[in-house]
Design a protein around this motif. Structure first.
Motif, short mmCIF file in Angstrom:
data_model
loop_
_atom_site.label_atom_id
_atom_site.label_comp_id
_atom_site.label_asym_id
_atom_site.label_seq_id
_atom_site.Cartn_x
_atom_site.Cartn_y
_atom_site.Cartn_z
N PRO A 62 0.82 -1.22 0.00
CA PRO A 62 0.00 0.00 0.00
C PRO A 62 0.85 1.26 0.00
N ARG A 63 0.41 2.25 -0.75
CA ARG A 63 1.08 3.55 -0.79
C ARG A 63 0.24 4.65 -0.17
N LEU A 64 -1.07 4.37 0.00
CA LEU A 64 -1.94 5.40 0.56
C LEU A 64 -3.08 4.76 1.33
N GLU B 32 -3.97 10.07 -8.77
CA GLU B 32 -3.39 10.20 -10.12
C GLU B 32 -2.26 11.21 -10.12
N GLU B 33 -2.44 12.31 -9.40
CA GLU B 33 -1.39 13.33 -9.31
C GLU B 33 -0.12 12.79 -8.67
N ARG B 34 -0.26 11.77 -7.85
CA ARG B 34 0.89 11.18 -7.14
C ARG B 34 1.38 9.90 -7.80
N GLY B 35 0.74 9.49 -8.88
CA GLY B 35 1.15 8.25 -9.54
C GLY B 35 0.79 7.02 -8.72
N ILE B 36 -0.27 7.10 -7.92
CA ILE B 36 -0.70 5.99 -7.09
C ILE B 36 -1.89 5.29 -7.75
N ARG B 37 -1.80 3.99 -7.91
CA ARG B 37 -2.86 3.22 -8.55
C ARG B 37 -3.92 2.82 -7.53
N PRO B 38 -5.16 2.57 -7.98
CA PRO B 38 -6.22 2.15 -7.04
C PRO B 38 -5.82 0.94 -6.21
N ARG C 84 -15.42 0.90 -3.08
CA ARG C 84 -15.41 0.10 -4.31
C ARG C 84 -14.21 0.43 -5.18
N TRP C 85 -13.77 1.68 -5.14
CA TRP C 85 -12.66 2.11 -6.00
C TRP C 85 -11.31 1.60 -5.50
N ALA C 86 -11.12 1.58 -4.20
CA ALA C 86 -9.82 1.21 -3.65
C ALA C 86 -9.53 -0.28 -3.83
N GLY C 87 -8.24 -0.59 -3.96
CA GLY C 87 -7.84 -1.98 -4.12
C GLY C 87 -8.20 -2.85 -2.94
N ARG C 88 -8.05 -2.29 -1.75
CA ARG C 88 -8.47 -2.96 -0.52
C ARG C 88 -9.34 -1.99 0.27
N SER C 89 -10.42 -2.48 0.81
CA SER C 89 -11.31 -1.61 1.56
C SER C 89 -11.93 -2.36 2.72
N TYR C 90 -12.21 -1.61 3.78
CA TYR C 90 -12.72 -2.21 5.01
C TYR C 90 -13.93 -1.46 5.52
N ALA C 91 -15.00 -2.21 5.77
CA ALA C 91 -16.18 -1.69 6.44
C ALA C 91 -15.97 -1.83 7.95
#
Length: 296
Positions: A23-25, A229-235, A252-259
């Motif tokens: 993860p980057r973000l 996108e401005e940081r070159g970080i992929r979903p 839904r957009w993020a590669g990993r997500s937690y409820a």
């Protein structure tokens, strides 16, 4: 290929391949997610966020809150100092602390669009009361219930608040808020989405029948995508956390997500994973795991 304990191994060399990229973000909602119910940030969460940034993982607060309500986390923004506010309507730099934020990006709603949305909602639910959130503060109708002891700059009919010759006209419209005293929260949301259609984005984060309405295409997810996108970080390099319907698109957009353990059912359905409730430091639990993965 075969999967084992969260990693995938190649039949050719048996070396473990991570199931997810590093993860980057980290993108986290605030109320009901990062914050406890008393609106505090626990010591464990503070430590986890600091450790994430020390490990080179950026942390973004992504909230429906206006920038002026960000003092509770302004001490924890660390290097970049940025937060996404108003459900994606603004990116603000929180350096300098409470009341000294700077708008970096504004994705405002056109005045004519706001009036069209109000007309559509008034026709569908005549008892709706409105507020207008602008970059300079909140303005609302007399029937609109003030929230969180946040005094209105102006109280007047919404058509007057949106008049072309209004003293407020030079302040961009970040979002509309719509309140209904009789409908249930989910029923009001469904009715409003049907009535408004493609005119705007309609969501909610309150336990009451209070809707938040943004310009078409503006959401937590779309503004987070722009920042990444401005940081070159992929979903797939993003890990997101949320608890209410205004978080669904981001999860839904993020590669990993937690409820969160306290999340709305729509959020549970949208997320790829679950954690414990906000009062049990659910974000910190996962962030600590991420850091352990990164160090492995």
């Amino acid at each position: 290929m075969r999967k084992n304990a969260g990693v995938t191994t190649s039949a050719a060399d048996q070396r473990p391949v991570p199931a997810h990229p590093r993860p980057r973000l980290i993108a986290t909602d605030l109320d009901g997610t990062l914050l406890r119910d008393d609106k505090s940030v626990s010591p464990r969460t503070v430590a986890a966020l600091a450790a994430a940034e020390e490990a080179g993982i950026e942390v973004f607060f992504v909230t429906g809150r206006p920038a002026r309500w960000m003092d509770v986390v302004s001490d924890h923004v660390h290097g970049h100092g940025l937060a996404i506010c108003g459900n994606g309507a603004a990116v603000v730099d929180l350096h300098g602390g409470a009341g000294r934020h700077r708008f970096v990006k504004v994705r405002d709603m056109e005045r004519t669009t706001a009036l069209d949305v109000i007309g559509a909602l008034r026709a569908a639910a005549p008892e709706t009361a409105f507020a207008v959130e602008r970059t300079g503060g909140i303005h609302h109708e007399l029937a609109y219930p003030p929230m969180h002891l946040d005094p209105a700059v102006t109280i007047a009919p919404v058509e007057k608040l949106l008049a072309e010759d209004s003293d407020l006209a030079d302040q961009p419209i970040l979002k509309l808020l719509a309140h209904h005293g009789a409908l249930s929260p989910d029923a009001f949301l469904a009715l409003a989405r049907e009535a408004v259609g493609p005119l705007a984005e309609v969501t909610r984060s309150s336990p009451t029948a209070l809707l938040e309405i943004s310009a078409p295409g503006v959401s937590k997810a779309s503004t987070l995508a722009l920042c990444c996108e401005e940081r070159g970080i992929r979903p797939e390099e993003v890990v997101a956390f949320g608890d209410m319907p205004n978080d669904v698109e981001m999860l839904r957009w993020a590669g990993r997500s937690y409820a969160m353990g306290n999340a709305h059912p729509d959020v549970v359905a949208a997320a790829s994973g679950r954690t414990v409730a906000n009062n049990d430091d659910g974000v910190a639990v996962i962030v600590e795991q991420l850091i352990a993965e990164a160090r492995a």
